[in-house]
Each structure stands twice: as C-alpha cells, then as structure tokens.
Scaffold this motif. Structure first.
Motif, PDB file in Angstrom:
ATOM      1  N   LEU A   1      -7.863 -11.709  26.215  1.00 42.31           N
ATOM      2  CA  LEU A   1      -8.143 -12.294  24.891  1.00 42.31           C
ATOM      3  C   LEU A   1      -7.945 -13.622  24.811  1.00 42.31           C
ATOM      4  N   SER A   2      -7.000 -14.527  25.782  1.00 41.36           N
ATOM      5  CA  SER A   2      -6.935 -15.832  25.075  1.00 41.36           C
ATOM      6  C   SER A   2      -8.088 -16.458  26.142  1.00 41.36           C
ATOM      7  N   ARG A   3      -8.393 -16.175  27.320  1.00 45.56           N
ATOM      8  CA  ARG A   3      -9.407 -16.957  28.209  1.00 45.56           C
ATOM      9  C   ARG A   3     -10.675 -16.594  27.754  1.00 45.56           C
ATOM     10  N   TRP A   4     -11.000 -15.376  27.306  1.00 41.84           N
ATOM     11  CA  TRP A   4     -12.270 -14.900  26.967  1.00 41.84           C
ATOM     12  C   TRP A   4     -12.807 -14.619  25.638  1.00 41.84           C
ATOM     13  N   ALA A   5     -12.258 -13.553  25.064  1.00 40.51           N
ATOM     14  CA  ALA A   5     -12.685 -13.089  23.822  1.00 40.51           C
ATOM     15  C   ALA A   5     -12.593 -13.974  22.575  1.00 40.51           C
TER      16      ALA A   5
ATOM     17  N   GLN B   1     -14.543 -17.038  22.356  1.00 41.99           N
ATOM     18  CA  GLN B   1     -16.005 -16.691  21.969  1.00 41.99           C
ATOM     19  C   GLN B   1     -15.929 -16.799  20.425  1.00 41.99           C
ATOM     20  N   VAL B   2     -15.017 -15.887  19.798  1.00 46.51           N
ATOM     21  CA  VAL B   2     -14.933 -16.058  18.207  1.00 46.51           C
ATOM     22  C   VAL B   2     -14.832 -17.478  17.996  1.00 46.51           C
ATOM     23  N   ALA B   3     -13.904 -18.070  18.631  1.00 41.61           N
ATOM     24  CA  ALA B   3     -13.747 -19.535  18.039  1.00 41.61           C
ATOM     25  C   ALA B   3     -14.838 -20.499  18.043  1.00 41.61           C
ATOM     26  N   SER B   4     -15.792 -20.103  19.026  1.00 44.10           N
ATOM     27  CA  SER B   4     -17.098 -21.027  19.022  1.00 44.10           C
ATOM     28  C   SER B   4     -17.891 -20.455  17.987  1.00 44.10           C
TER      29      SER B   4
END
Lengths: 83, 210, 251
Positions: free
Chosen positions: B73-77, B80-83
């Motif tokens: 979650l913290s490194r990948w998912a 993405q949502v943040a971007s």
C-alpha cells in the motif's frame, strides 16, 4: 454458555445506538484497565513473592485508572480519548 | 493461603485490617475472574484456546500479511491514488488559472474599451468647446469691426450733416441779407447799408439758433 | 432452555482450521489467514483498478478509491496534525484491513478474522508499540513526563503514576477487546437466531411461520452489523490517530 445472554443484551433493538456505544466504551475501558491492573499485580507478585498484596493493590489502581479513563472520555470540552 | 498470611501479619492495626479486607475481597474477585477465564475458554471460545498451535500460526501469518499489505500500500498502491489526485488538482488548478487569466484579459479589454470611450468623449467635448470658442471669438471680432465701421459711417454721416447744415446756414444768412436789402429798398425806396442788415440777420440767426 | 443452549453451537464458527489443503496444513495456514489474504487482495485491487483510469472526472471505482484515500488522509491530518501525513499509510492499512475483515465476515461461508482476540490484540499491540516508539523518538526521555500530568500534587505521585501507566497500557487492551467483542457478539447473535429458525422450521407447519421472527431479526441484525463493521474499523483507526497525536504532541 456464558456469552450468549451477555451478548444478547446488546440487541439491535436497543433504544439509542449512541447510548449503547457509550455504554460499550465505558464497559470496555473499565474492563481493560482492570485487566491491565490484574496483570501487573500478578506479575509483580510473582516476581517479588508478595502475593496477593500487589495483585490487590493493582486491581484497585486498575479500577482507578478505569474511572479516570471514563472521566476523560466523558468530561465535557475534551478531545475524545483523553488529552 | 497467601491471603491469610497477609491478613495475620497486618493484624495489629484495625484500620489497616479493614483496608486489607477490601483488598482481600478485590483479590479474591480477581482470582475468580482469572480462574474463570480459562475455564470459560476450555468450555467454548476457540479464540481463547491459546494452546492451539493454529492460534499462534494465525498471528504469525497475520504479521506477514499485514506487513506485506502495508508495504504494498505505502510503496505502490497509495502513491498511485495520490498521483491521480495530484494530477486532478494540478489540472483543475491549471484550468482555473487559464480561466482566471482569460477573465483578467477580458477585464482589461473592457477597461481599455471604457477608457477609449471616455477619451473619445472627452476629445469630442474639447473639440466642440474649441469650435464654439473660435466661432464665438470670430463672431466677437466681426461684430467689433462691424461696430467700428458703423461708428465711422455714423460719424461721417454726422459730419456731412453738420457740414451741410453749416453750408445751409451760411447760405441762409446771405439769402436773408439779400432778401432784407431787397425788401427794405422796395419798401422804403432807399438803399441801406449792407453791414447793418448783416448784423441784424446774424443777431436774429443767433437768437434762433439758441 | 438448557436443551437449546446445548444444541446451539454459537462458537463453533470461530474455530480455526487449516485452509488450502495439504499446503495450508503443512504451514498452518488457517482459513482466517486466507480471509486476510483475500481482504488484502481486495484492498489492493480497489486502489489499483481505482487509480488506473487516471480520469479527471472519476468513475465509480475511481471515486471509491479516492474517497477511501481522502477519508483516511483527512482523518490523519485532522487528528494528528501535519505530522499525520507520515502515518497515513499505516492508518490506511489498519483501517481497511479491519474494515474488510469485518465486512467479509458478514458474507456466508466466510470467516471473521477480527473476531479473534489474538488478531485484534496483535493489531492493537502494533499500534501501541508504534505510538511508544514515535513518542520516544520525538521526545526522548521527556516522554516519561506523560505519566506525570502537570499540576499534580507530589503527594499523589505514588497513586497517579501507576494509574497513568495502567491507563496507558490499557489502550491496546481496550482497543483489541472492543473490536473483538463487537464482532463476536454480532456473529454469535446471527448464529443463535439462525439456529432458532432451523429449530422452528423443524417443528412443522406452525414452525414455518414462527421461523419468520428470527429471520426478520437476522435481516435487521445484518444491517446493524454492517454499521458496526464500519463503526468499529473507524473507532480503531480514530483511536490510533488520537494515540499518535498524543505521541507526537505529548499532552
């Protein structure tokens, strides 16, 4: 079966959901502090061979901590969960 | 047994004894709770069956799964949502910026337009007042010259009249003298001195003129 | 009553057994852990497929993913302050792990891993260890003044300090017991009402009508439990945030 009637008292037809939630929180808070008091007292007794002085003392302190936690929970003008 | 021992050793002070009794009560309640819990567990609740190796194994797997989930979650998912959210924010900000710029441009154009109108208005007004002023000045000077000319003409005319009058007066004197001489000579049959008649005529004329 | 209590096995549903056949049995992988993997997969899928379209005007799934992100992000910033951003992934993981555990448990034939005290206690201990580590990292030894509130008379120190320590240590206990008790209570009630229903139906034609009562109760209970699933996940996450706030700001 102990838990069944106990849990049945938390039926969905309770008058107020929030009142039930408050009751639940108070109960859990008191139970938790009491358990921690018990555990500390028991451990100290085992370590210092003072059974049951520490156990009794820490049950009382646990109860006190529980009351304090509930007070912090309920006291007006405070953040939920203490300072 | 422990309870009794504690009780006996603290037997000297009555007050403390009462306190001890309370502790004893609490302690025995606590012991009851503690001893009751495992019995309860043995009776039913599989959750409290800590002797079961699956209970421990469950926690180990929980730790593995939770850490894996956290890392993913913290490194990948989540990035993405943040971007995506960031992209939206920047695009909205960009759109807003463009809109704001367009609005300010429009505002400037409107202001310019208003300014031009105002200027045109002012210059037209100035021209009008200038024209009025020149025409007024022209009219003024014209009337001045006209007046002068008229005055001159009047003066000339008056002079002419005066001269004509003077001439007429001179002629009248002579005619009067001659007439007087004639009348006198006819009436009396004697010629008289011309200068006497002249004097009399002049006196009469002067009396009349006054 | 006694006969009924004997025939209702309300607690059997919480029993652990290995999943995934011989592989699961060899590594003690339980059905509880299988549900955890499913929950983790669903959370990741929600975020992955939610973020994939990268649309400025989001579709449903994207809106859900963004709502989830914003909800927890706001919670962190509101409760902890600006420092809350650092703990956002942790709180997010915690909230959705608990929420999906609660919700998946409401599906038939599934298992509620949040109804196991070992699971909730592990999560709560993780929280409290993190909180303590954060507090020690930020404030160092000054952290211990937490147990000595300002303005307390010195004479009360022997009482106040143990009470504050017990209060601090009770946090993971109350955190784990609250979630555990709520989940167990709900599922026990489902089981009890369902058992009544089966018993009634077994009693013949009149029983069929009688069975409608527990069925209706279970339908109402399902709605209630959906609410509880959200509420307990929310309470777990909010309390974590409040504890983190205390750790960061220390009074």
């Amino acid at each position: 079966m102990d838990p069944v009637p106990d849990d049945a008292s938390k039926s969905p037809s309770a008058p107020s959901l929030s009142a039930m939630g408050v009751g639940m929180r108070v109960g859990v808070e008191l139970l938790a502090t009491l358990m921690v008091g018990l555990a500390i007292g028991w451990a100290l007794d085992r370590w210092l061979h003072t059974s049951p002085i520490m156990l009794a003392l820490f049950v009382v302190l646990g109860g006190g901590a529980g009351v304090m936690n509930v007070w912090r929970l309920m006291a007006p003008g405070r953040m939920p969960g203490g300072k | 047994m422990g309870i009794r021992l504690g009780h006996a050793s603290a037997g000297r002070w009555a007050g403390r004894q009462i306190l001890r009794r309370r502790w004893q009560l609490a302690a025995s309640a606590a012991v009851l709770l503690i001893t009751a819990a495992p019995a309860w567990a043995a009776e039913g609740m599989p959750q409290l069956d800590f002797a079961n190796k699956l209970t421990t194994a469950q926690v180990v797997w929980l730790a593995i799964i939770f850490v894996a989930l956290y890392l993913l979650l913290s490194r990948w998912a989540l990035p993405q949502v943040a971007s995506v959210l960031e992209m939206r924010a920047t695009s909205i900000a960009g759109d807003l910026d463009a809109a704001r710029r367009a609005k300010s441009e429009a505002d400037a154009a409107v202001a310019e337009q208003a300014k031009a109108t105002r200027e045109a208005h002012a210059s037209a007004q100035a021209e009008i007042s200038a024209a009025v002023a020149t025409s007024k000045a022209a009219a003024d000077s014209e009337s001045v010259t006209l007046n002068a000319k008229l005055d001159q003409q009047i003066a000339e005319a008056e002079e002419r009249i005066a001269r004509a009058r003077a001439a007429a007066m001179g002629a009248l004197e002579q005619v009067a003298t001659e007439t007087a001489l004639e009348v006198v000579s006819r009436l009396t049959g004697t010629a008289i001195d011309g200068s006497t008649v002249n004097r009399a005529v002049a006196a009469a004329l002067a009396a009349r003129a006054s | 009553m006694a006969a009924e209590a004997h025939s209702i096995d309300a607690l059997g549903q919480f029993k652990l057994h290995t999943a995934l056949g011989p592989f699961g049995a060899s590594v003690n992988f339980t059905q509880s852990n299988l549900m955890m993997v499913i929950a983790a997969g669903l959370i990741l899928a929600l975020l992955y497929f939610g973020a994939k379209p990268r649309a400025v005007v989001p579709g449903r799934l994207q809106a859900a993913a963004e709502l989830a992100y914003d909800f927890i992000h706001k919670m962190c910033v509101d409760q902890i302050g600006e420092e809350g951003r650092r703990f956002f992934p942790f709180v997010f993981t915690l909230f959705f792990f608990v929420l999906f555990g609660n919700l998946l448990g409401l599906l038939p034939f599934s298992f509620t891993y949040t109804s196991h005290i070992a699971v909730t206690a592990t999560l709560a201990i993780t929280v409290i260890v993190l909180v303590t580590v954060v507090a020690l990292a930020i404030h160092g030894m000054h952290f211990f003044t937490y147990f000595w509130p300002k303005g307390t008379p010195v004479a009360l120190a022997p009482i106040i300090i143990p009470v504050e320590i017990i209060s601090y240590l009770s946090r993971p206990v109350s955190l784990s017991i609250r979630l555990f008790a709520n989940m167990v209570a709900g599922h026990v009630m489902f089981e009890v009402f369902a058992s009544f229903m089966v018993m009634m139906a077994g009693a013949g034609v009149i029983g069929y009508f009688g069975a409608a009562g527990p069925l209706a109760l279970n339908v109402v209970l399902m709605g209630f439990e959906l609410l509880v699933a959200f509420l307990q996940a929310y309470v777990f996450a909010v309390l974590t945030c409040i504890y983190l706030h205390d750790a960061v700001h220390l009074h």
